[in-house]
Design an enzyme around this catalytic site. Sequence first.
Site, PDB file in Angstrom:
ATOM      1  N   LYS A 131       0.811  -1.221   0.000  1.00 20.94           N
ATOM      2  CA  LYS A 131       0.000   0.000   0.000  1.00 20.94           C
ATOM      3  C   LYS A 131       0.851   1.281   0.000  1.00 20.94           C
ATOM      4  CE  LYS A 131      -4.040  -2.034   2.350  1.00 20.94           C
ATOM      5  NZ  LYS A 131      -4.942  -1.906   3.529  1.00 20.94           N
ATOM      6  N   TYR A 146     -12.627  -1.985  -3.086  1.00 20.94           N
ATOM      7  CA  TYR A 146     -13.080  -1.991  -1.689  1.00 20.94           C
ATOM      8  C   TYR A 146     -14.604  -1.817  -1.572  1.00 20.94           C
ATOM      9  CZ  TYR A 146      -8.470  -2.094   0.559  1.00 20.94           C
ATOM     10  OH  TYR A 146      -7.241  -2.480   1.035  1.00 20.94           O
ATOM     11  N   PHE A 202     -15.166   4.631   7.237  1.00 29.65           N
ATOM     12  CA  PHE A 202     -13.807   4.936   6.793  1.00 29.65           C
ATOM     13  C   PHE A 202     -13.622   4.795   5.279  1.00 29.65           C
ATOM     14  CE2 PHE A 202     -13.941   0.507   8.303  1.00 29.65           C
ATOM     15  CZ  PHE A 202     -13.551  -0.166   7.148  1.00 29.65           C
ATOM     16  N   ARG A 204      -2.099 -14.090   4.924  1.00 29.84           N
ATOM     17  CA  ARG A 204      -2.792 -13.354   6.000  1.00 29.84           C
ATOM     18  C   ARG A 204      -2.009 -13.477   7.303  1.00 29.84           C
ATOM     19  NH1 ARG A 204      -7.228 -10.068   4.747  1.00 29.84           N
ATOM     20  NH2 ARG A 204      -7.509 -10.108   6.983  1.00 29.84           N
ATOM     21  N   THR A 252      -5.261  -6.620  11.084  1.00 29.32           N
ATOM     22  CA  THR A 252      -5.570  -5.347  10.416  1.00 29.32           C
ATOM     23  C   THR A 252      -5.033  -4.158  11.199  1.00 29.32           C
ATOM     24  OG1 THR A 252      -7.616  -6.388   9.633  1.00 29.32           O
ATOM     25  CG2 THR A 252      -7.468  -3.974   9.451  1.00 29.32           C
ATOM     26  N   ARG A 288       2.649  -6.110   9.304  1.00 31.37           N
ATOM     27  CA  ARG A 288       1.960  -4.971   9.924  1.00 31.37           C
ATOM     28  C   ARG A 288       2.588  -4.593  11.260  1.00 31.37           C
ATOM     29  NH1 ARG A 288      -4.035  -6.758   7.804  1.00 31.37           N
ATOM     30  NH2 ARG A 288      -4.136  -5.345   6.027  1.00 31.37           N
ATOM     31  N   ASN A 314      -1.938   0.580   6.822  1.00 28.69           N
ATOM     32  CA  ASN A 314      -1.419  -0.682   7.370  1.00 28.69           C
ATOM     33  C   ASN A 314      -0.614  -1.514   6.374  1.00 28.69           C
ATOM     34  OD1 ASN A 314      -3.532  -1.593   5.871  1.00 28.69           O
ATOM     35  ND2 ASN A 314      -4.653  -2.557   7.548  1.00 28.69           N
ATOM     36  N   HIS A 317      -2.323  -5.327   1.719  1.00 26.26           N
ATOM     37  CA  HIS A 317      -3.633  -5.985   1.568  1.00 26.26           C
ATOM     38  C   HIS A 317      -3.393  -7.440   1.204  1.00 26.26           C
ATOM     39  CE1 HIS A 317      -7.617  -7.098   0.107  1.00 26.26           C
ATOM     40  NE2 HIS A 317      -6.962  -7.715  -0.861  1.00 26.26           N
ATOM     41  N   GLU A 361     -10.072 -10.670  -7.186  1.00 30.32           N
ATOM     42  CA  GLU A 361      -9.127  -9.557  -7.034  1.00 30.32           C
ATOM     43  C   GLU A 361      -7.986  -9.664  -8.046  1.00 30.32           C
ATOM     44  OE1 GLU A 361     -10.029  -8.618  -2.314  1.00 30.32           O
ATOM     45  OE2 GLU A 361      -8.146  -9.612  -2.828  1.00 30.32           O
TER      46      GLU A 361
HETATM   47  P1  DAT Z   1      -7.878  -6.389   6.059  1.00 32.32           P
HETATM   48  O1  DAT Z   1      -7.096  -5.395   5.216  1.00 32.32           O
HETATM   49  O2  DAT Z   1      -7.041  -6.917   7.199  1.00 32.32           O
HETATM   50  O3  DAT Z   1      -8.501  -7.487   5.242  1.00 32.32           O
HETATM   51  P2  DAT Z   1     -10.557  -5.227   6.281  1.00 32.32           P
HETATM   52  O4  DAT Z   1     -10.899  -5.996   5.050  1.00 32.32           O
HETATM   53  O5  DAT Z   1     -11.439  -5.368   7.467  1.00 32.32           O
HETATM   54  O6  DAT Z   1      -9.061  -5.570   6.771  1.00 32.32           O
HETATM   55  O7  DAT Z   1     -10.491  -3.677   5.951  1.00 32.32           O
HETATM   56  C1  DAT Z   1      -9.908  -3.234   4.724  1.00 32.32           C
HETATM   57  C2  DAT Z   1      -9.053  -2.024   4.993  1.00 32.32           C
HETATM   58  O8  DAT Z   1      -9.879  -0.952   5.463  1.00 32.32           O
HETATM   59  C3  DAT Z   1      -8.011  -2.215   6.115  1.00 32.32           C
HETATM   60  O9  DAT Z   1      -6.833  -2.848   5.671  1.00 32.32           O
HETATM   61  C4  DAT Z   1      -7.787  -0.807   6.549  1.00 32.32           C
HETATM   62  C5  DAT Z   1      -9.166  -0.163   6.415  1.00 32.32           C
HETATM   63  N1  DAT Z   1      -9.886  -0.212   7.705  1.00 32.32           N
HETATM   64  C6  DAT Z   1     -10.497  -1.279   8.258  1.00 32.32           C
HETATM   65  N2  DAT Z   1     -11.042  -0.970   9.445  1.00 32.32           N
HETATM   66  C7  DAT Z   1     -10.772   0.354   9.649  1.00 32.32           C
HETATM   67  C8  DAT Z   1     -11.059   1.280  10.682  1.00 32.32           C
HETATM   68  N3  DAT Z   1     -11.755   0.923  11.773  1.00 32.32           N
HETATM   69  N4  DAT Z   1     -10.614   2.561  10.544  1.00 32.32           N
HETATM   70  C9  DAT Z   1      -9.916   2.937   9.438  1.00 32.32           C
HETATM   71  N5  DAT Z   1      -9.612   2.120   8.432  1.00 32.32           N
HETATM   72  C10 DAT Z   1     -10.023   0.837   8.522  1.00 32.32           C
HETATM   73 MG    MG Z   2     -10.057  -7.481   3.879  1.00 28.24          MG
END
Ligand code: DAT
Ligand code: MG
Length: 140
Positions: A11, A51, A59, A87, A93, A104, A114, A117, A128
């Site tokens: 990222k 996304y 967010f 993962r 996350t 991370r 973070n 992805h 994807e």
């Molecule tokens: P991951 O990337 O671990 O699969 P996710 O699919 O739940 O996590 O969320 C996608 C992305 O969205 C994550 O990498 C960062 C952002 N994100 C998730 N939860 C968040 C939050 N509470 N505040 C800000 N950004 C967030």
């Molecule tokens: Mg995810």
Amino acid sequence: MAIERTFSIIKPDATKRNLTGAINAVFEKAGLRIVAQKRIRMTKEQAETFYAVHKDRPFFGELVEFMISEPVVVQVLEGENAVARHREVMGATNPANAAEGTVRKLYALSIGENSVHGSDAPETAKQEIAQFFSGNEIVG
Ligand code: DAT
Ligand code: MG
């Protein structure tokens, strides 16, 4: 366990800090092979599509703006149990909850910024990968 493929993104927070190689080293040490990779600037439309599952989350706007703020590196990783293995080495996350030695834990700045992805299931990985790569760009 069969050889599997997953989709990965390094990222903007990580490409900006010149961490592409360091993160790839973590993946390769974990037994994941980089079978496709390109550095791109994501368009807003690409980020919104990618996304879309999070479009109603508070967010979402911030997430899309972040993903288009700097170049990203999109990748296909291959290996045994690649989705789960990736993962695992990415870590939680929220970097505050990420295990020692994970990408991370090592590099993420916050839950939003973070660093990486990774697909969450083999079916998601297929979709994807197809969003960013044509078949002849993947060389196993
Ligand atoms: P991951 O990337 O671990 O699969 P996710 O699919 O739940 O996590 O969320 C996608 C992305 O969205 C994550 O990498 C960062 C952002 N994100 C998730 N939860 C968040 C939050 N509470 N505040 C800000 N950004 C967030
Ligand atoms: Mg995810």
